[in-house]
Design a protein around this motif. Structure first.
Motif, PDB file in Angstrom:
ATOM      1  N   SER A   6      12.798  19.013  18.951  1.00 30.71           N
ATOM      2  CA  SER A   6      13.307  17.862  18.579  1.00 30.71           C
ATOM      3  C   SER A   6      12.841  16.921  19.611  1.00 30.71           C
ATOM      4  O   SER A   6      13.033  15.911  19.989  1.00 30.71           O
ATOM      5  CB  SER A   6      15.110  18.126  18.950  1.00 30.71           C
ATOM      6  OG  SER A   6      15.312  19.392  18.960  1.00 30.71           O
ATOM      7  N   LEU A   7      12.113  17.652  20.142  1.00 28.09           N
ATOM      8  CA  LEU A   7      11.374  17.235  21.321  1.00 28.09           C
ATOM      9  C   LEU A   7       9.966  17.020  20.836  1.00 28.09           C
ATOM     10  O   LEU A   7       9.610  17.785  20.047  1.00 28.09           O
ATOM     11  CB  LEU A   7      11.368  18.722  22.113  1.00 28.09           C
ATOM     12  CG  LEU A   7      10.771  18.731  23.229  1.00 28.09           C
ATOM     13  CD1 LEU A   7      11.664  18.605  24.630  1.00 28.09           C
ATOM     14  CD2 LEU A   7       9.952  19.792  23.493  1.00 28.09           C
ATOM     15  N   ARG A  80      18.184  13.044  14.144  1.00 25.52           N
ATOM     16  CA  ARG A  80      19.231  13.747  13.294  1.00 25.52           C
ATOM     17  C   ARG A  80      19.185  15.311  14.166  1.00 25.52           C
ATOM     18  O   ARG A  80      18.254  15.667  14.821  1.00 25.52           O
ATOM     19  CB  ARG A  80      18.603  14.176  12.125  1.00 25.52           C
ATOM     20  CG  ARG A  80      18.500  12.750  11.136  1.00 25.52           C
ATOM     21  CD  ARG A  80      17.929  13.044   9.699  1.00 25.52           C
ATOM     22  NE  ARG A  80      19.125  13.482   8.825  1.00 25.52           N
ATOM     23  CZ  ARG A  80      20.189  12.696   8.575  1.00 25.52           C
ATOM     24  NH1 ARG A  80      20.151  11.534   8.590  1.00 25.52           N
ATOM     25  NH2 ARG A  80      21.264  13.272   7.632  1.00 25.52           N
ATOM     26  N   LEU A  81      20.443  15.689  14.001  1.00 24.20           N
ATOM     27  CA  LEU A  81      20.748  17.202  14.211  1.00 24.20           C
ATOM     28  C   LEU A  81      20.459  17.995  13.035  1.00 24.20           C
ATOM     29  O   LEU A  81      21.243  17.990  12.099  1.00 24.20           O
ATOM     30  CB  LEU A  81      22.110  17.341  14.881  1.00 24.20           C
ATOM     31  CG  LEU A  81      22.525  16.516  16.097  1.00 24.20           C
ATOM     32  CD1 LEU A  81      23.898  16.426  16.345  1.00 24.20           C
ATOM     33  CD2 LEU A  81      21.766  17.658  17.337  1.00 24.20           C
ATOM     34  N   VAL A  82      19.544  18.793  13.227  1.00 24.60           N
ATOM     35  CA  VAL A  82      19.215  19.626  12.027  1.00 24.60           C
ATOM     36  C   VAL A  82      19.179  21.300  12.401  1.00 24.60           C
ATOM     37  O   VAL A  82      18.948  21.703  13.541  1.00 24.60           O
ATOM     38  CB  VAL A  82      17.752  19.493  11.749  1.00 24.60           C
ATOM     39  CG1 VAL A  82      17.165  20.432  10.712  1.00 24.60           C
ATOM     40  CG2 VAL A  82      17.221  18.010  11.310  1.00 24.60           C
ATOM     41  N   THR A  83      19.984  21.817  11.591  1.00 28.71           N
ATOM     42  CA  THR A  83      20.343  23.353  11.761  1.00 28.71           C
ATOM     43  C   THR A  83      19.410  24.141  10.771  1.00 28.71           C
ATOM     44  O   THR A  83      19.588  23.895   9.421  1.00 28.71           O
ATOM     45  CB  THR A  83      21.848  23.507  11.701  1.00 28.71           C
ATOM     46  OG1 THR A  83      22.512  22.894  12.339  1.00 28.71           O
ATOM     47  CG2 THR A  83      22.184  25.211  11.812  1.00 28.71           C
ATOM     48  N   ILE A 132      16.271  16.118  16.487  1.00 27.62           N
ATOM     49  CA  ILE A 132      14.895  15.566  16.155  1.00 27.62           C
ATOM     50  C   ILE A 132      14.747  14.137  15.899  1.00 27.62           C
ATOM     51  O   ILE A 132      15.374  13.800  15.182  1.00 27.62           O
ATOM     52  CB  ILE A 132      14.380  16.424  14.870  1.00 27.62           C
ATOM     53  CG1 ILE A 132      14.407  17.865  15.012  1.00 27.62           C
ATOM     54  CG2 ILE A 132      13.128  15.872  14.520  1.00 27.62           C
ATOM     55  CD1 ILE A 132      14.135  18.742  14.013  1.00 27.62           C
ATOM     56  N   LYS A 133      13.724  13.575  16.481  1.00 23.90           N
ATOM     57  CA  LYS A 133      13.441  11.944  16.345  1.00 23.90           C
ATOM     58  C   LYS A 133      12.413  11.780  15.206  1.00 23.90           C
ATOM     59  O   LYS A 133      11.223  12.650  15.345  1.00 23.90           O
ATOM     60  CB  LYS A 133      13.102  11.505  17.689  1.00 23.90           C
ATOM     61  CG  LYS A 133      12.998   9.922  17.636  1.00 23.90           C
ATOM     62  CD  LYS A 133      12.700   9.582  18.960  1.00 23.90           C
ATOM     63  CE  LYS A 133      12.377   7.965  18.929  1.00 23.90           C
ATOM     64  NZ  LYS A 133      13.747   7.114  18.543  1.00 23.90           N
ATOM     65  N   LYS A 134      12.631  10.755  14.472  1.00 22.30           N
ATOM     66  CA  LYS A 134      11.516  10.402  13.289  1.00 22.30           C
ATOM     67  C   LYS A 134      10.725   9.362  14.085  1.00 22.30           C
ATOM     68  O   LYS A 134      11.180   8.397  14.427  1.00 22.30           O
ATOM     69  CB  LYS A 134      12.206  10.099  12.077  1.00 22.30           C
ATOM     70  CG  LYS A 134      11.248   9.588  10.993  1.00 22.30           C
ATOM     71  CD  LYS A 134      11.893   9.454   9.969  1.00 22.30           C
ATOM     72  CE  LYS A 134      13.053   7.978  10.139  1.00 22.30           C
ATOM     73  NZ  LYS A 134      13.385   7.553   8.640  1.00 22.30           N
ATOM     74  N   TYR A 135       9.526   9.572  14.177  1.00 24.27           N
ATOM     75  CA  TYR A 135       8.432   8.527  14.831  1.00 24.27           C
ATOM     76  C   TYR A 135       7.692   8.035  13.428  1.00 24.27           C
ATOM     77  O   TYR A 135       7.499   8.678  12.661  1.00 24.27           O
ATOM     78  CB  TYR A 135       7.370   9.304  15.652  1.00 24.27           C
ATOM     79  CG  TYR A 135       8.211   9.602  16.909  1.00 24.27           C
ATOM     80  CD1 TYR A 135       8.348   8.726  17.892  1.00 24.27           C
ATOM     81  CD2 TYR A 135       8.719  10.953  17.339  1.00 24.27           C
ATOM     82  CE1 TYR A 135       8.804   9.112  19.392  1.00 24.27           C
ATOM     83  CE2 TYR A 135       9.318  11.292  18.479  1.00 24.27           C
ATOM     84  CZ  TYR A 135       9.372  10.172  19.449  1.00 24.27           C
ATOM     85  OH  TYR A 135      10.235  10.661  20.599  1.00 24.27           O
ATOM     86  N   LEU A 144      11.276  16.693   8.081  1.00 31.26           N
ATOM     87  CA  LEU A 144      12.381  17.255   8.267  1.00 31.26           C
ATOM     88  C   LEU A 144      13.572  16.264   8.071  1.00 31.26           C
ATOM     89  O   LEU A 144      14.536  16.807   7.748  1.00 31.26           O
ATOM     90  CB  LEU A 144      12.551  17.837   9.919  1.00 31.26           C
ATOM     91  CG  LEU A 144      11.695  19.049  10.204  1.00 31.26           C
ATOM     92  CD1 LEU A 144      11.525  19.328  11.810  1.00 31.26           C
ATOM     93  CD2 LEU A 144      12.346  20.238   9.495  1.00 31.26           C
ATOM     94  N   HIS A 145      13.575  15.249   8.643  1.00 29.67           N
ATOM     95  CA  HIS A 145      14.758  13.976   8.262  1.00 29.67           C
ATOM     96  C   HIS A 145      14.908  14.130   7.060  1.00 29.67           C
ATOM     97  O   HIS A 145      16.112  13.807   6.490  1.00 29.67           O
ATOM     98  CB  HIS A 145      14.125  12.850   8.763  1.00 29.67           C
ATOM     99  CG  HIS A 145      14.616  12.684  10.279  1.00 29.67           C
ATOM    100  ND1 HIS A 145      15.403  11.339  10.524  1.00 29.67           N
ATOM    101  CD2 HIS A 145      14.171  13.260  11.401  1.00 29.67           C
ATOM    102  CE1 HIS A 145      15.475  11.637  11.890  1.00 29.67           C
ATOM    103  NE2 HIS A 145      14.872  12.650  12.459  1.00 29.67           N
TER     104      HIS A 145
END
Length: 335
Positions: A6-7, A80-83, A132-135, A144-145
């Motif tokens: 996420s990093l 987003r928080l992805v599980t 997870i951040k979307k760049y 992933l988003h």
């Protein structure tokens, strides 16, 4: 994420470009040699590209495992928080996992992988949660988003990023920016919150550009709550570039040398009444103290706090604010 999981754990990489995330620790030459050897094997482009996909086997860094997206929630601007849930037969023994660790997630459409740190590790049902951040140019993050519940992805790991050594340090100061908080949340979840009477004191200094970009309640609430309940064991200080209206705990500004000094448990203020009146501080003799600084965040922040990485993502010399404070090389670790 520039700060991994996420990093970006401070250095995201393409499977066909930069070498691996695991960097040698500062606990001695033997550890450094083992770290370099493991890094070459697990993260070299050739090994990564050739890693097969294996079913019905426990997770491993040497092959990919198919897992399912079981939740994908919005958590703020571009995050987003992805599980992700691992099949029952592939769940590793939790006793074999020591924080801080991550996994590589692969966008199989373009054969690119990135390392991400599970916030709370992995639970007994095989669930791992990532922030997870979307760049704009982040292939895997954007991919992933876009995933929905039921989609299948592939990952490999676990991969040791940094291992906690009990009874080694009197104080641990964690400094993070943005999604760089994820390895420290894993350490909080797996270690800090499990030992409220520990002799080690932990402090988290976290910075985000705006209030909206601070970690979501799923991350922040437990940190703040625990800090209030155990102030002698754990403290949290939040920083934002612009004033935060809804989070009174947040301080306006960026993390600097003075903030790091003030985070130390012992009073490092000038002993003279005039110095205290003027708010002046003296640089503490950190070389004589058992204090460890862990830093994870975007490169500009990391450079300002601890200095840039060395060649091939080695730790490099201590720079920035921590160099000004006189920290030893083994007192600073850049994630």
């Amino acid at each position: 994420m520039w700060a991994r999981a996420s990093l970006r754990h401070a250095h995201t990489r393409n499977i066909s470009s930069k070498p691996a995330a695991s960097r040698s620790s500062s606990y001695g030459p033997a550890a450094a040699i083992l770290g370099i050897a493991a890094s070459y094997y697990f993260f070299s482009p050739d090994v990564s590209r050739a890693a097969p996909t294996v079913e019905d086997q426990v997770l491993s860094p040497t092959y990919f495992t198919k897992c399912s997206i079981t939740s994908n929630e919005n958590s703020g601007p571009d995050t987003r928080l992805v599980t992700v849930t691992v099949p029952a037969k592939s769940i590793p023994s939790t006793s074999s996992l020591h924080p801080i660790w991550s996994v590589y997630i692969k966008d199989d459409a373009i054969q690119v992988e990135r390392p991400y740190t599970p916030l709370g590790g992995i639970d007994s049902d095989g669930r791992m949660r990532f922030w997870i951040k979307k760049y704009p140019r982040g292939e895997v993050g954007r991919w992933l988003h876009s995933k929905i519940v039921g989609d299948v992805i592939e990952l490999r790991g676990p991969l040791q990023t940094w291992r906690w050594q009990p009874d080694t340090w009197d104080e641990v100061i964690m400094i993070s920016g943005g999604t760089g908080i994820t390895p420290f949340y894993q350490l909080f979840h797996s270690v800090i919150s499990q030992m409220p009477t520990s002799s080690t004191c932990f402090t988290l200094l976290h910075s985000s550009k705006t209030e909206d970009e601070l970690p979501p309640p799923a991350i922040l609430d437990s940190l703040i709550s625990y800090a209030k309940e155990h102030p002698s064991n754990f403290r949290v200080r939040l920083f934002v570039d612009t004033p935060a209206a809804d989070i009174p705990e947040a301080q306006t500004g960026r993390i600097g040398r003075v903030d790091i000094e003030r985070s130390l448990r012992k009073d490092v203020s000038s002993s003279t009444w005039l110095g205290r009146l003027l708010g002046q501080t003296e640089i503490p003799d950190l070389r004589q103290r058992k204090v460890l600084f862990l830093v994870c965040g975007p490169e500009p922040m990391l450079n300002a706090i601890a200095g840039p990485y060395g060649r091939n993502f080695s730790q490099g010399p201590v720079g920035g604010a921590l160099a000004e404070l006189g920290c030893r090389t083994d007192q600073v670790y850049k994630l």
